[in-house]
Design a protein around this motif. Structure first.
Motif, short mmCIF file in Angstrom:
data_model
loop_
_atom_site.label_atom_id
_atom_site.label_comp_id
_atom_site.label_asym_id
_atom_site.label_seq_id
_atom_site.Cartn_x
_atom_site.Cartn_y
_atom_site.Cartn_z
N LEU A 27 0.81 -1.31 0.17
CA LEU A 27 -0.14 -0.09 -0.15
C LEU A 27 0.87 1.18 0.04
CD1 LEU A 27 -2.67 -1.26 2.46
CD2 LEU A 27 -3.06 -0.84 0.10
N ALA A 28 1.89 1.26 0.69
CA ALA A 28 2.84 2.44 0.80
C ALA A 28 3.53 2.68 -0.70
CB ALA A 28 3.98 2.03 1.79
N GLN A 29 3.85 1.41 -1.15
CA GLN A 29 4.36 1.57 -2.75
C GLN A 29 3.30 1.92 -3.62
OE1 GLN A 29 7.35 0.14 -4.25
NE2 GLN A 29 8.26 -0.20 -2.21
N VAL A 30 2.12 2.01 -3.34
CA VAL A 30 0.98 2.18 -4.26
C VAL A 30 0.94 3.79 -4.16
CG1 VAL A 30 -1.50 2.55 -4.66
CG2 VAL A 30 -0.46 0.24 -4.30
N LEU A 31 1.21 4.33 -3.15
CA LEU A 31 1.18 5.99 -2.74
C LEU A 31 2.15 6.26 -3.51
CD1 LEU A 31 0.19 6.34 1.11
CD2 LEU A 31 -1.27 6.41 -1.00
N GLU A 32 3.41 5.75 -3.55
CA GLU A 32 4.58 6.24 -4.30
C GLU A 32 4.61 6.25 -5.85
OE1 GLU A 32 7.56 7.66 -2.89
OE2 GLU A 32 6.39 7.58 -0.94
N LEU A 33 3.72 5.14 -6.42
CA LEU A 33 3.47 5.14 -7.60
C LEU A 33 2.65 6.29 -8.32
CD1 LEU A 33 4.13 2.83 -10.00
CD2 LEU A 33 1.71 2.42 -9.57
N GLU A 34 1.62 6.55 -7.15
CA GLU A 34 0.82 7.91 -7.64
C GLU A 34 1.83 9.38 -8.19
OE1 GLU A 34 -3.02 10.28 -5.98
OE2 GLU A 34 -1.84 9.32 -4.46
N LYS A 35 2.62 9.43 -7.22
CA LYS A 35 3.64 10.39 -7.54
C LYS A 35 4.34 10.24 -8.92
CE LYS A 35 4.66 10.88 -2.62
NZ LYS A 35 5.80 10.69 -1.64
N LEU A 36 4.67 9.24 -9.41
CA LEU A 36 5.42 8.97 -10.67
C LEU A 36 4.47 8.53 -11.87
CD1 LEU A 36 7.93 6.59 -9.01
CD2 LEU A 36 8.28 8.87 -9.33
N TRP A 37 3.17 8.49 -11.44
CA TRP A 37 2.08 8.00 -12.49
C TRP A 37 2.17 8.48 -13.76
CZ3 TRP A 37 -1.06 4.01 -12.50
CH2 TRP A 37 -2.14 4.16 -13.53
N ASP A 38 2.45 9.73 -14.02
CA ASP A 38 2.50 10.47 -15.43
C ASP A 38 3.81 9.78 -16.27
OD1 ASP A 38 0.37 11.77 -14.99
OD2 ASP A 38 1.30 13.63 -14.39
N THR A 39 4.63 9.30 -15.64
CA THR A 39 5.95 8.85 -15.89
C THR A 39 5.74 7.51 -16.57
OG1 THR A 39 6.98 8.01 -13.85
CG2 THR A 39 7.17 10.52 -14.75
N LEU A 40 4.78 6.75 -16.13
CA LEU A 40 4.77 5.18 -16.49
C LEU A 40 4.28 5.06 -17.91
CD1 LEU A 40 3.11 3.82 -13.30
CD2 LEU A 40 5.48 4.30 -13.71
N PRO A 41 4.94 4.29 -18.74
CA PRO A 41 4.33 4.04 -20.20
C PRO A 41 2.93 3.53 -20.28
CG PRO A 41 6.43 3.21 -19.72
CD PRO A 41 6.10 3.61 -18.47
#
Length: 579
Positions: free
Chosen positions: A474-488
């Motif tokens: 769940l903590a990793q999911v929150l971190e992913l939100e910050k990087l969302w726009d960079t994910l292919p």
């Protein structure tokens, strides 16, 4: 709790290699009574055979938790005389004159059978916990032949086998195979210099390259067509190194025999075990598997790498299901679109020094690789791993830069200098392997690069949520939100999950508690040293001492964290060690 630390702990827990020794008996002197009904636990450090029962029972060590159940899962009865006759007939001998039992593995009994004409073969009989009856043995045999014949990997030839315990005279599933030639790498590895070690590693890496030279059309497990009940048709089985679809009427892809579909009670749950045609189907089945098991298992398995209790973190079905809901929601965005790293392959995932045999006169010549049970056809990025034989303590070497000696190396005292030099050579070996992969196996290198992304972390952790990792997830999911726009995979998509401020604070607090639990487990391991029960097992002569040491650890931790009698009882319930 970082994903890297959690994954490292899981790797250490799951890859404790066997040690080779032999327990000798005369095949004709064995009792024909069922040994499993009268199991005995040897109290002797020297695990001698007791009236023949040690051939059937687990004798390598003691389990510190739920011992009678664990022993029952590793006890298998079979007709020794019939096994001896079958082995003799297989190699054209008159009789089998001796059977030598190798130390018990976690999932099999292995024996060396010697004939009256001097020939030798190895017999392997799966324990009850090895996997789904028939499928586990059938897949192992087909995989061994395919790997040897199609991919040029030195694998012992199967001479006789049966995956139907009820329809053969031995009364158990079995495989009789050639004895691996050469010597175990384990016997000579410590005496090799770094050039010799790298020559071995380069040879092993060459086989890894051959394994990803072809890609299968489905994910699952490899079988002979005749051993699958369903109609597999005549579609292409794999794509060869030249990009051609290959139809093979001998083999087919069926259910996965992988351990994650079996262990921790999963074997008794009705699941979609494959085969799967697409990457999304494969990953979706993993999520559904964990959700189904969390909902249906009467008791969730305790983590072997993290300590839980009041005052730190306590896992719940609700939290695990929340993490898996995130996984299923994010799946389309985190599954890679790069077919070079997501293609389906057969791969040996446990390349440690006890599974590799080499020519003693030329250690760079690998003459056999053993232990292919539970091999599944998976995406390359799940299979990619440096060989276990070059694992070492400390920070993993992930790049191709050459390691450096510490700046103060020349001023160190002799003992510290020796330790620093050992670390340097260990890290250099990893760097040499990485550089070879970078130059000679770009697909594998690309898979290693993907493993350093947040998307891979979320795909990896979801595979064992039933046991551990939901707080980290769940903590990793929150971190992913910050990087969302960079994910292919997230292009032109908004982040599909919403978290309130209160929800985010709860996740952060639970992560902190879970990290403390992991640190506590590491402290226990460091405190009791070799007494720590890796994979839940200790030597016979250390059993009582281990229980005493763990009891002391439990007392100290309960005194530190339990605020009242109720919390003390909860710590007792959640404690992962002891009967």
């Amino acid at each position: 709790m970082s994903t890297k630390n959690l994954a490292t702990s899981w790797a250490r827990f799951r890859s404790t290699p066997g040690r080779i020794a032999r327990y000798v008996l005369n095949a004709r002197a064995l009792s024909t009574e069922s040994p499993c009904a009268s199991r005995t636990i040897s109290q002797s450090p020297t695990l001698g055979l007791q009236n023949g029962r040690d051939l059937f029972n687990y004798t390598r060590g003691r389990f510190i938790t739920d011992e009678q159940f664990e022993l029952s899962q590793r006890c298998v009865d079979f007709n020794v005389d019939a096994l001896a006759r079958c082995a003799a007939e297989t190699v054209g001998a008159e009789s089998c004159i001796s059977i030598e039992k190798y130390p018990d593995g976690m999932y099999n009994k292995s024996m060396l059978l010697t004939m009256d004409n001097g020939s030798q073969v190895v017999a392997k009989i799966p324990n009850p916990n090895a996997g789904i009856p028939h499928l586990t043995t059938a897949s192992e045999v087909a995989t061994m032949e395919f790997i040897r014949e199609k991919l040029g990997t030195p694998v012992p030839k199967v001479l006789a086998w049966s995956s139907r315990a009820q329809s053969n005279p031995i009364g158990a599933e079995y495989i009789i195979m050639e004895k691996a030639s050469g010597v175990e790498l384990e016997q000579i590895w410590p005496s090799l210099d770094i050039k010799e070690r790298f020559a071995v590693v380069k040879a092993v890496a060459g086989y890894q390259k051959s394994w990803n030279s072809i890609s299968f059309k489905k994910f699952g497990g490899l079988y002979y067509k005749k051993d699958l009940d369903s109609d597999t048709g005549n579609d292409a089985l794999y794509v060869d190194a030249d990009g051609h679809d290959i139809v093979d009427t001998k083999y087919a892809i069926g259910p996965s025999p992988g351990r994650e579909w079996i262990d921790n009670g999963r074997v008794n749950i009705k699941l979609d075990r494959g085969p799967w045609k697409t990457l999304t189907e494969f990953h979706s089945a993993i999520g559904k598997r964990e959700i189904t098991c969390i909902n249906q298992l009467p008791h969730l398995p305790k983590s072997p790498v993290t300590l839980y209790g009041p005052g730190i973190y306590i896992p719940t079905r609700e939290r695990k299901l929340e993490a898996l809901h995130c996984y299923m929601t994010l799946l389309d965005a985190i599954v890679p679109s790069n077919s070079a790293i997501s293609s389906a392959h057969l791969w040996h995932e446990d390349l440690h020094v006890a599974n590799i045999f080499v020519n003693p006169s030329n250690p760079a010549e690998v003459v056999s690789i053993i232990d292919w049970q539970s091999t599944e056809i998976s995406p390359l990025y799940f299979l990619a791993r440096q060989p276990h034989l070059i694992d070492h303590a400390g920070t993993p070497v992930t790049g191709i830069e050459r390691p450096q000696y510490p700046a103060d190396f020349h001023s160190m005292d002799p003992e510290a200098k020796k330790a620093a030099e050992t670390r340097y050579f260990q890290r250099s070996l990893c760097a040499l392997y990485n550089f070879w992969v970078y130059k000679a196996n770009p697909k594998l290198h690309a898979a290693f690069e993907f493993q350093r992304t947040p998307e891979f972390s979320l795909l990896l952790l979801a595979r064992n949520i039933i046991i551990d990792g939901e707080a980290t997830y769940l903590a990793q999911v929150l971190e992913l939100e910050k990087l969302w726009d960079t994910l292919p995979g997230a292009k032109n998509k908004s982040f599909p999950l919403n978290f309130s401020t209160q929800h985010r604070a709860r996740i952060a607090a639970e992560l902190e508690g879970a990290e403390e639990g992991m640190n506590l487990m590491s402290s226990i391991r460091d405190s009791i040293g070799e007494l720590f029960p890796e994979q839940g097992i200790v030597r016979h002569d250390q059993y009582d001492e281990t229980l005493d040491a763990l009891a002391q650890m439990k007392t100290q931790i309960i005194e530190q964290f339990a605020k009242n009698e109720q919390e003390k009882e909860e710590w007792e319930r959640l404690w992962p060690f002891g009967q």
